[in-house]
Scaffold this motif. Structure first.
Motif, PDB file in Angstrom:
ATOM      1  N   MET A   1     -14.658  16.814  51.702  1.00 42.41           N
ATOM      2  CA  MET A   1     -14.835  17.249  50.327  1.00 42.41           C
ATOM      3  C   MET A   1     -13.537  17.915  49.864  1.00 42.41           C
ATOM      4  O   MET A   1     -12.941  18.696  50.583  1.00 42.41           O
ATOM      5  N   SER A   2     -13.140  17.607  48.667  1.00 41.20           N
ATOM      6  CA  SER A   2     -11.927  18.168  48.088  1.00 41.20           C
ATOM      7  C   SER A   2     -12.094  19.659  47.844  1.00 41.20           C
ATOM      8  O   SER A   2     -13.070  20.104  47.238  1.00 41.20           O
ATOM      9  N   ASP A   3     -11.138  20.445  48.346  1.00 41.17           N
ATOM     10  CA  ASP A   3     -11.208  21.896  48.145  1.00 41.17           C
ATOM     11  C   ASP A   3     -11.160  22.281  46.675  1.00 41.17           C
ATOM     12  O   ASP A   3     -11.878  23.170  46.242  1.00 41.17           O
ATOM     13  N   LYS A   4     -10.309  21.583  45.912  1.00 42.98           N
ATOM     14  CA  LYS A   4     -10.165  21.990  44.515  1.00 42.98           C
ATOM     15  C   LYS A   4     -11.433  21.735  43.700  1.00 42.98           C
ATOM     16  O   LYS A   4     -11.644  22.374  42.687  1.00 42.98           O
ATOM     17  N   PHE A   5     -12.278  20.821  44.163  1.00 42.94           N
ATOM     18  CA  PHE A   5     -13.515  20.509  43.433  1.00 42.94           C
ATOM     19  C   PHE A   5     -14.773  21.034  44.117  1.00 42.94           C
ATOM     20  O   PHE A   5     -15.878  20.776  43.642  1.00 42.94           O
ATOM     21  N   SER A   6     -14.664  21.771  45.206  1.00 43.10           N
ATOM     22  CA  SER A   6     -15.853  22.143  45.989  1.00 43.10           C
ATOM     23  C   SER A   6     -16.888  22.911  45.155  1.00 43.10           C
ATOM     24  O   SER A   6     -18.082  22.623  45.244  1.00 43.10           O
ATOM     25  N   ARG A   7     -16.442  23.854  44.349  1.00 42.85           N
ATOM     26  CA  ARG A   7     -17.395  24.602  43.516  1.00 42.85           C
ATOM     27  C   ARG A   7     -18.050  23.707  42.472  1.00 42.85           C
ATOM     28  O   ARG A   7     -19.246  23.830  42.198  1.00 42.85           O
ATOM     29  N   VAL A  53     -13.375  21.557  35.375  1.00 44.13           N
ATOM     30  CA  VAL A  53     -12.563  20.423  35.808  1.00 44.13           C
ATOM     31  C   VAL A  53     -11.323  20.302  34.929  1.00 44.13           C
ATOM     32  O   VAL A  53     -10.227  20.012  35.421  1.00 44.13           O
ATOM     33  N   LEU A  54     -11.460  20.590  33.656  1.00 43.18           N
ATOM     34  CA  LEU A  54     -10.302  20.591  32.764  1.00 43.18           C
ATOM     35  C   LEU A  54      -9.289  21.651  33.200  1.00 43.18           C
ATOM     36  O   LEU A  54      -8.080  21.394  33.240  1.00 43.18           O
ATOM     37  N   LYS A  55      -9.771  22.831  33.563  1.00 42.63           N
ATOM     38  CA  LYS A  55      -8.882  23.888  34.052  1.00 42.63           C
ATOM     39  C   LYS A  55      -8.183  23.463  35.339  1.00 42.63           C
ATOM     40  O   LYS A  55      -6.986  23.720  35.528  1.00 42.63           O
ATOM     41  N   ILE A  56      -8.927  22.807  36.227  1.00 45.37           N
ATOM     42  CA  ILE A  56      -8.337  22.305  37.474  1.00 45.37           C
ATOM     43  C   ILE A  56      -7.256  21.286  37.153  1.00 45.37           C
ATOM     44  O   ILE A  56      -6.166  21.309  37.728  1.00 45.37           O
ATOM     45  N   HIS A  57      -7.547  20.399  36.206  1.00 44.95           N
ATOM     46  CA  HIS A  57      -6.572  19.383  35.807  1.00 44.95           C
ATOM     47  C   HIS A  57      -5.297  20.052  35.284  1.00 44.95           C
ATOM     48  O   HIS A  57      -4.187  19.686  35.668  1.00 44.95           O
ATOM     49  N   ALA A  58      -5.483  21.047  34.434  1.00 44.02           N
ATOM     50  CA  ALA A  58      -4.318  21.735  33.858  1.00 44.02           C
ATOM     51  C   ALA A  58      -3.527  22.463  34.934  1.00 44.02           C
ATOM     52  O   ALA A  58      -2.291  22.442  34.918  1.00 44.02           O
ATOM     53  N   SER A  59      -4.215  23.086  35.882  1.00 44.95           N
ATOM     54  CA  SER A  59      -3.504  23.877  36.888  1.00 44.95           C
ATOM     55  C   SER A  59      -2.967  23.050  38.043  1.00 44.95           C
ATOM     56  O   SER A  59      -2.133  23.542  38.795  1.00 44.95           O
ATOM     57  N   HIS A  60      -3.424  21.829  38.196  1.00 45.71           N
ATOM     58  CA  HIS A  60      -2.919  20.988  39.278  1.00 45.71           C
ATOM     59  C   HIS A  60      -2.102  19.811  38.740  1.00 45.71           C
ATOM     60  O   HIS A  60      -0.903  19.738  38.944  1.00 45.71           O
ATOM     61  N   CYS A  61      -2.776  18.907  38.066  1.00 46.31           N
ATOM     62  CA  CYS A  61      -2.140  17.657  37.638  1.00 46.31           C
ATOM     63  C   CYS A  61      -1.057  17.882  36.589  1.00 46.31           C
ATOM     64  O   CYS A  61       0.056  17.374  36.733  1.00 46.31           O
ATOM     65  N   LEU A  62      -1.393  18.622  35.527  1.00 44.89           N
ATOM     66  CA  LEU A  62      -0.404  18.856  34.478  1.00 44.89           C
ATOM     67  C   LEU A  62       0.744  19.720  34.980  1.00 44.89           C
ATOM     68  O   LEU A  62       1.911  19.439  34.695  1.00 44.89           O
ATOM     69  N   GLU A  63       0.407  20.750  35.729  1.00 46.77           N
ATOM     70  CA  GLU A  63       1.438  21.639  36.252  1.00 46.77           C
ATOM     71  C   GLU A  63       2.397  20.865  37.166  1.00 46.77           C
ATOM     72  O   GLU A  63       3.613  21.037  37.104  1.00 46.77           O
ATOM     73  N   GLU A  64       1.842  19.989  37.993  1.00 45.10           N
ATOM     74  CA  GLU A  64       2.679  19.176  38.880  1.00 45.10           C
ATOM     75  C   GLU A  64       3.585  18.244  38.082  1.00 45.10           C
ATOM     76  O   GLU A  64       4.760  18.087  38.400  1.00 45.10           O
ATOM     77  N   ALA A  65       3.049  17.637  37.029  1.00 45.33           N
ATOM     78  CA  ALA A  65       3.862  16.750  36.198  1.00 45.33           C
ATOM     79  C   ALA A  65       4.991  17.525  35.525  1.00 45.33           C
ATOM     80  O   ALA A  65       6.108  17.020  35.391  1.00 45.33           O
ATOM     81  N   ILE A  66       4.709  18.744  35.111  1.00 40.38           N
ATOM     82  CA  ILE A  66       5.737  19.556  34.469  1.00 40.38           C
ATOM     83  C   ILE A  66       6.812  19.952  35.474  1.00 40.38           C
ATOM     84  O   ILE A  66       8.005  19.889  35.185  1.00 40.38           O
ATOM     85  N   GLU A  67       6.388  20.338  36.673  1.00 38.01           N
ATOM     86  CA  GLU A  67       7.349  20.797  37.679  1.00 38.01           C
ATOM     87  C   GLU A  67       8.128  19.640  38.320  1.00 38.01           C
ATOM     88  O   GLU A  67       9.320  19.770  38.565  1.00 38.01           O
ATOM     89  N   LEU A  68       7.455  18.538  38.601  1.00 38.28           N
ATOM     90  CA  LEU A  68       8.075  17.481  39.400  1.00 38.28           C
ATOM     91  C   LEU A  68       8.332  16.179  38.657  1.00 38.28           C
ATOM     92  O   LEU A  68       9.161  15.385  39.088  1.00 38.28           O
ATOM     93  N   ARG A  75       4.928  13.435  29.249  1.00 38.65           N
ATOM     94  CA  ARG A  75       4.363  12.943  27.978  1.00 38.65           C
ATOM     95  C   ARG A  75       3.086  12.146  28.226  1.00 38.65           C
ATOM     96  O   ARG A  75       2.114  12.266  27.480  1.00 38.65           O
ATOM     97  N   ALA A  76       3.080  11.319  29.273  1.00 37.83           N
ATOM     98  CA  ALA A  76       1.909  10.497  29.581  1.00 37.83           C
ATOM     99  C   ALA A  76       0.705  11.373  29.931  1.00 37.83           C
ATOM    100  O   ALA A  76      -0.413  11.110  29.457  1.00 37.83           O
ATOM    101  N   LYS A  77       0.903  12.392  30.746  1.00 32.37           N
ATOM    102  CA  LYS A  77      -0.203  13.283  31.125  1.00 32.37           C
ATOM    103  C   LYS A  77      -0.747  14.026  29.912  1.00 32.37           C
ATOM    104  O   LYS A  77      -1.958  14.162  29.748  1.00 32.37           O
ATOM    105  N   ILE A  78       0.128  14.503  29.064  1.00 31.11           N
ATOM    106  CA  ILE A  78      -0.303  15.235  27.873  1.00 31.11           C
ATOM    107  C   ILE A  78      -1.017  14.291  26.905  1.00 31.11           C
ATOM    108  O   ILE A  78      -2.069  14.633  26.359  1.00 31.11           O
ATOM    109  N   ALA A  79      -0.492  13.083  26.717  1.00 34.95           N
ATOM    110  CA  ALA A  79      -1.137  12.104  25.835  1.00 34.95           C
ATOM    111  C   ALA A  79      -2.521  11.735  26.363  1.00 34.95           C
ATOM    112  O   ALA A  79      -3.481  11.597  25.594  1.00 34.95           O
TER     113      ALA A  79
END
Length: 90
Positions: A1-7, A53-68, A75-79
């Motif tokens: 089970m994914s830790d980020k989604f366990s709750r 889940v939206l908060k998780i997306h913002a703190s993981h996926c979007l943050e990663e796209a911004i950093e890396l 632009r694709a992630k934000i769109a």
């Protein structure tokens, strides 16, 4: 089970139980207002889970796209997020 989604997985299992409970209430021909109140409770739980889940997306996926990611990835992630929010607003 994914830790980020366990709750949220646990929350979705509770919502699944709520849905089964509503179906049982309907099978038992329970009072409509009671059934509708359970629908409202389940909808509120779903909205809350969706926001988490939206908060998780913002703190993981979007943050990663911004950093890396490249500017194009960013632009694709934000769109993608904007398109989803527009769809949910309908």
């Amino acid at each position: 089970m994914s830790d980020k989604f366990s709750r949220e997985i646990a929350r979705m299992r509770r919502i699944e139980g709520q849905a089964r409970g509503i179906a049982k209430m309907m099978e038992e021909d329970r009072y409509c207002i009671d059934i509708l109140q359970q629908f409202a409770a389940m909808e509120a739980a779903l909205r809350s889970a969706r926001m988490e889940v939206l908060k998780i997306h913002a703190s993981h996926c979007l943050e990663e796209a911004i950093e890396l990611g490249s500017k194009g990835d960013q632009r694709a992630k934000i769109a993608e997020l904007i398109a989803l929010l527009e769809k949910q607003a309908r």
